[in-house]
Design a protein around this motif. Structure first.
Motif, PDB file in Angstrom:
ATOM      1  N   LEU A   1     -38.666  -2.480  65.353  1.00  0.00           N
ATOM      2  CA  LEU A   1     -38.026  -1.771  66.456  1.00  0.00           C
ATOM      3  C   LEU A   1     -37.421  -2.760  67.444  1.00  0.00           C
ATOM      4  O   LEU A   1     -38.018  -3.783  67.777  1.00  0.00           O
ATOM      5  N   ARG A   2     -36.242  -2.420  67.925  1.00  0.00           N
ATOM      6  CA  ARG A   2     -35.624  -3.189  68.994  1.00  0.00           C
ATOM      7  C   ARG A   2     -36.388  -2.942  70.293  1.00  0.00           C
ATOM      8  O   ARG A   2     -37.111  -1.948  70.407  1.00  0.00           O
ATOM      9  N   PRO A   3     -36.238  -3.841  71.285  1.00  0.00           N
ATOM     10  CA  PRO A   3     -36.919  -3.607  72.563  1.00  0.00           C
ATOM     11  C   PRO A   3     -36.607  -2.217  73.113  1.00  0.00           C
ATOM     12  O   PRO A   3     -35.448  -1.785  73.124  1.00  0.00           O
ATOM     13  N   HIS A   4     -37.642  -1.506  73.508  1.00  0.00           N
ATOM     14  CA  HIS A   4     -37.570  -0.137  74.038  1.00  0.00           C
ATOM     15  C   HIS A   4     -37.206   0.888  72.969  1.00  0.00           C
ATOM     16  O   HIS A   4     -36.916   2.045  73.285  1.00  0.00           O
TER      17      HIS A   4
ATOM     18  N   TRP B   1     -42.812  -2.896  52.294  1.00  0.00           N
ATOM     19  CA  TRP B   1     -41.353  -2.956  52.422  1.00  0.00           C
ATOM     20  C   TRP B   1     -40.901  -4.202  53.161  1.00  0.00           C
ATOM     21  O   TRP B   1     -41.514  -4.620  54.152  1.00  0.00           O
ATOM     22  N   ASP B   2     -39.810  -4.814  52.684  1.00  0.00           N
ATOM     23  CA  ASP B   2     -39.236  -5.999  53.316  1.00  0.00           C
ATOM     24  C   ASP B   2     -38.005  -5.599  54.130  1.00  0.00           C
ATOM     25  O   ASP B   2     -36.974  -5.240  53.564  1.00  0.00           O
ATOM     26  N   PRO B   3     -38.086  -5.658  55.460  1.00  0.00           N
ATOM     27  CA  PRO B   3     -36.929  -5.262  56.273  1.00  0.00           C
ATOM     28  C   PRO B   3     -35.783  -6.255  56.225  1.00  0.00           C
ATOM     29  O   PRO B   3     -34.660  -5.921  56.632  1.00  0.00           O
ATOM     30  N   GLY B   4     -36.038  -7.471  55.772  1.00  0.00           N
ATOM     31  CA  GLY B   4     -34.960  -8.447  55.658  1.00  0.00           C
ATOM     32  C   GLY B   4     -34.292  -8.768  56.976  1.00  0.00           C
ATOM     33  O   GLY B   4     -33.074  -9.012  57.020  1.00  0.00           O
ATOM     34  N   GLY B   5     -35.054  -8.765  58.060  1.00  0.00           N
ATOM     35  CA  GLY B   5     -34.511  -9.100  59.361  1.00  0.00           C
ATOM     36  C   GLY B   5     -33.819  -7.959  60.083  1.00  0.00           C
ATOM     37  O   GLY B   5     -33.354  -8.130  61.213  1.00  0.00           O
ATOM     38  N   ARG B   6     -33.735  -6.784  59.447  1.00  0.00           N
ATOM     39  CA  ARG B   6     -33.066  -5.652  60.086  1.00  0.00           C
ATOM     40  C   ARG B   6     -33.951  -5.021  61.161  1.00  0.00           C
ATOM     41  O   ARG B   6     -35.174  -5.004  61.041  1.00  0.00           O
ATOM     42  N   THR B   7     -33.324  -4.479  62.190  1.00  0.00           N
ATOM     43  CA  THR B   7     -34.050  -3.810  63.267  1.00  0.00           C
ATOM     44  C   THR B   7     -33.412  -2.444  63.530  1.00  0.00           C
ATOM     45  O   THR B   7     -32.261  -2.195  63.157  1.00  0.00           O
ATOM     46  N   PHE B   8     -34.187  -1.582  64.220  1.00  0.00           N
ATOM     47  CA  PHE B   8     -33.787  -0.183  64.391  1.00  0.00           C
ATOM     48  C   PHE B   8     -34.086   0.283  65.813  1.00  0.00           C
ATOM     49  O   PHE B   8     -34.945  -0.270  66.499  1.00  0.00           O
ATOM     50  N   ASP B   9     -33.358   1.332  66.212  1.00  0.00           N
ATOM     51  CA  ASP B   9     -33.617   1.959  67.509  1.00  0.00           C
ATOM     52  C   ASP B   9     -34.771   2.945  67.433  1.00  0.00           C
ATOM     53  O   ASP B   9     -35.474   3.171  68.423  1.00  0.00           O
ATOM     54  N   LEU B  10     -34.953   3.545  66.258  1.00  0.00           N
ATOM     55  CA  LEU B  10     -35.911   4.631  66.108  1.00  0.00           C
ATOM     56  C   LEU B  10     -36.534   4.571  64.718  1.00  0.00           C
ATOM     57  O   LEU B  10     -35.814   4.451  63.720  1.00  0.00           O
ATOM     58  N   VAL B  11     -37.852   4.623  64.652  1.00  0.00           N
ATOM     59  CA  VAL B  11     -38.581   4.746  63.395  1.00  0.00           C
ATOM     60  C   VAL B  11     -39.236   6.121  63.389  1.00  0.00           C
ATOM     61  O   VAL B  11     -39.963   6.471  64.331  1.00  0.00           O
ATOM     62  N   VAL B  12     -38.980   6.916  62.352  1.00  0.00           N
ATOM     63  CA  VAL B  12     -39.540   8.262  62.270  1.00  0.00           C
ATOM     64  C   VAL B  12     -40.297   8.415  60.951  1.00  0.00           C
ATOM     65  O   VAL B  12     -40.104   7.650  60.001  1.00  0.00           O
ATOM     66  N   ALA B  13     -41.149   9.422  60.899  1.00  0.00           N
ATOM     67  CA  ALA B  13     -41.840   9.796  59.664  1.00  0.00           C
ATOM     68  C   ALA B  13     -42.151  11.278  59.757  1.00  0.00           C
ATOM     69  O   ALA B  13     -42.846  11.706  60.682  1.00  0.00           O
TER      70      ALA B  13
ATOM     71  N   HIS C   1     -29.772   5.583  70.045  1.00  0.00           N
ATOM     72  CA  HIS C   1     -30.441   6.030  68.821  1.00  0.00           C
ATOM     73  C   HIS C   1     -29.470   5.985  67.642  1.00  0.00           C
ATOM     74  O   HIS C   1     -29.371   6.905  66.859  1.00  0.00           O
ATOM     75  N   ARG C   2     -28.774   4.869  67.533  1.00  0.00           N
ATOM     76  CA  ARG C   2     -27.774   4.741  66.456  1.00  0.00           C
ATOM     77  C   ARG C   2     -28.440   4.555  65.096  1.00  0.00           C
ATOM     78  O   ARG C   2     -28.022   5.146  64.110  1.00  0.00           O
ATOM     79  N   ASP C   3     -29.438   3.668  65.042  1.00  0.00           N
ATOM     80  CA  ASP C   3     -30.009   3.245  63.762  1.00  0.00           C
ATOM     81  C   ASP C   3     -31.432   3.759  63.622  1.00  0.00           C
ATOM     82  O   ASP C   3     -32.305   3.432  64.439  1.00  0.00           O
ATOM     83  N   VAL C   4     -31.676   4.529  62.563  1.00  0.00           N
ATOM     84  CA  VAL C   4     -32.957   5.199  62.353  1.00  0.00           C
ATOM     85  C   VAL C   4     -33.544   4.755  61.021  1.00  0.00           C
ATOM     86  O   VAL C   4     -32.837   4.715  60.002  1.00  0.00           O
ATOM     87  N   LEU C   5     -34.836   4.438  61.029  1.00  0.00           N
ATOM     88  CA  LEU C   5     -35.581   4.164  59.812  1.00  0.00           C
ATOM     89  C   LEU C   5     -36.514   5.332  59.570  1.00  0.00           C
ATOM     90  O   LEU C   5     -37.332   5.672  60.429  1.00  0.00           O
ATOM     91  N   ASP C   6     -36.418   5.963  58.395  1.00  0.00           N
ATOM     92  CA  ASP C   6     -37.247   7.120  58.050  1.00  0.00           C
ATOM     93  C   ASP C   6     -38.290   6.680  57.028  1.00  0.00           C
ATOM     94  O   ASP C   6     -37.974   6.385  55.873  1.00  0.00           O
ATOM     95  N   VAL C   7     -39.551   6.645  57.459  1.00  0.00           N
ATOM     96  CA  VAL C   7     -40.655   6.150  56.627  1.00  0.00           C
ATOM     97  C   VAL C   7     -41.172   7.287  55.741  1.00  0.00           C
ATOM     98  O   VAL C   7     -41.567   8.342  56.246  1.00  0.00           O
ATOM     99  N   GLY C   8     -41.179   7.052  54.427  1.00  0.00           N
ATOM    100  CA  GLY C   8     -41.583   8.110  53.509  1.00  0.00           C
ATOM    101  C   GLY C   8     -40.604   9.257  53.572  1.00  0.00           C
ATOM    102  O   GLY C   8     -40.992  10.419  53.725  1.00  0.00           O
ATOM    103  N   CYS C   9     -39.319   8.938  53.423  1.00  0.00           N
ATOM    104  CA  CYS C   9     -38.272   9.939  53.659  1.00  0.00           C
ATOM    105  C   CYS C   9     -38.289  11.067  52.645  1.00  0.00           C
ATOM    106  O   CYS C   9     -37.665  12.107  52.857  1.00  0.00           O
TER     107      CYS C   9
END
Length: 260
Positions: free
Chosen positions: A130-133, A98-110, A46-54
């Motif tokens: 999201l990355r696999p799993h 939103w344009d992620p620009g090819g970036r991926t994350f371990d966890l997406v939260v809102a 869970h290194r990389d987190v995307l917070d939607v509507g932070c």
């Protein structure tokens, strides 16, 4: 606040919370530690987190504190500005655009925001980044005052803010939103069966603390002073009648699914 499945179409309400972003950040309730630990334990890594509507970063902070790298997506520059002050990197956009620009994350939260996102489009977009799993976890704080105060608050809303829904249970409204979120994940595909977790906690409010928070609620945020002031006075009188303070029962509700 609208609570039907089309809540995300109420853009005027969705983008009104930044009218007093500092008050929002100061007064809005945080999330229970147990919920954050549960989400993180179910997400490896869970290194990389995307917070939607932070927003102001209230939902980002516990993940930053856990050592995650957090990127926020927030459409309101006023809210984003406060989030940046607490160290959150923020890109200003709705999640749908939103344009992620090819970036991926371990966890997406809102946190307290997924009902402002199209539930199917949002889940599909989350699956794409999201990355696999990896895991999508969306959550809310539902609040329920003491019964007598709940009745008094509902009567005040019906009398002074008739365009707003009068809810017998705000916690129940968020259960409806969580059901909509789970259905969106199922319809979008790409996820395992969603799980719903609930965490009970409580907070004591003084009269002044409650009145400080009240203007940050949906529908209240857009009221002119001449309409807001009588609502604050009536709520203050209700809390005074209850002894000047009250205990709010919260239920934090999280809906989570793992990307296949």
């Amino acid at each position: 606040m609208p609570t039907n499945p089309e809540t995300h179409t109420y853009r005027q309400v969705a983008e009104s919370f930044g009218v007093d972003a500092a008050r929002y950040d100061r007064t809005r309730p945080r999330y229970p530690d147990e919920m954050i630990r549960t989400i993180l334990a179910a997400t490896t890594p869970h290194r990389d987190v995307l917070d939607v509507g932070c927003g102001t970063g209230i939902s980002s902070q516990p993940f930053l504190d856990a050592g995650c790298a957090v990127l926020g997506v927030e459409p309101d520059p006023r809210m984003a500005g406060v989030a940046r002050l607490r160290g959150v990197e923020v890109e200003e956009s709705t999640f749908e655009a939103w344009d992620p620009g090819g970036r991926t994350f371990d966890l997406v939260v809102a946190g307290q925001t997924w009902h402002w996102v199209d539930p199917v489009v949002g889940a599909r977009r989350a699956a794409e980044v999201l990355r696999p799993h990896g895991r999508l976890a969306v959550f809310w704080n539902g609040m329920q005052p003491e019964p007598a105060l709940a009745e008094a608050f509902a009567a005040i809303t019906a009398r002074l803010l008739p365009e707003a829904p009068v809810l017998s249970s705000a916690a129940g409204a968020y259960e409806t939103m969580s059901g909509t979120a789970a259905s969106g994940m199922i319809t979008a595909g790409g996820f395992d069966e969603p799980e719903t977790w609930q965490f009970a906690w409580e907070r004591r409010y003084t009269r002044d603390e409650w009145l400080d928070q009240l203007p940050t609620f949906g529908f209240h945020t857009r009221l002119p002073a001449e309409r807001l002031q009588p609502i604050l006075e009536a709520n203050g009188a209700a809390v005074d009648e209850a002894g000047g303070a009250f205990t709010m029962q919260f239920t934090a509700i999280a809906v989570s699914a793992r990307r296949r």
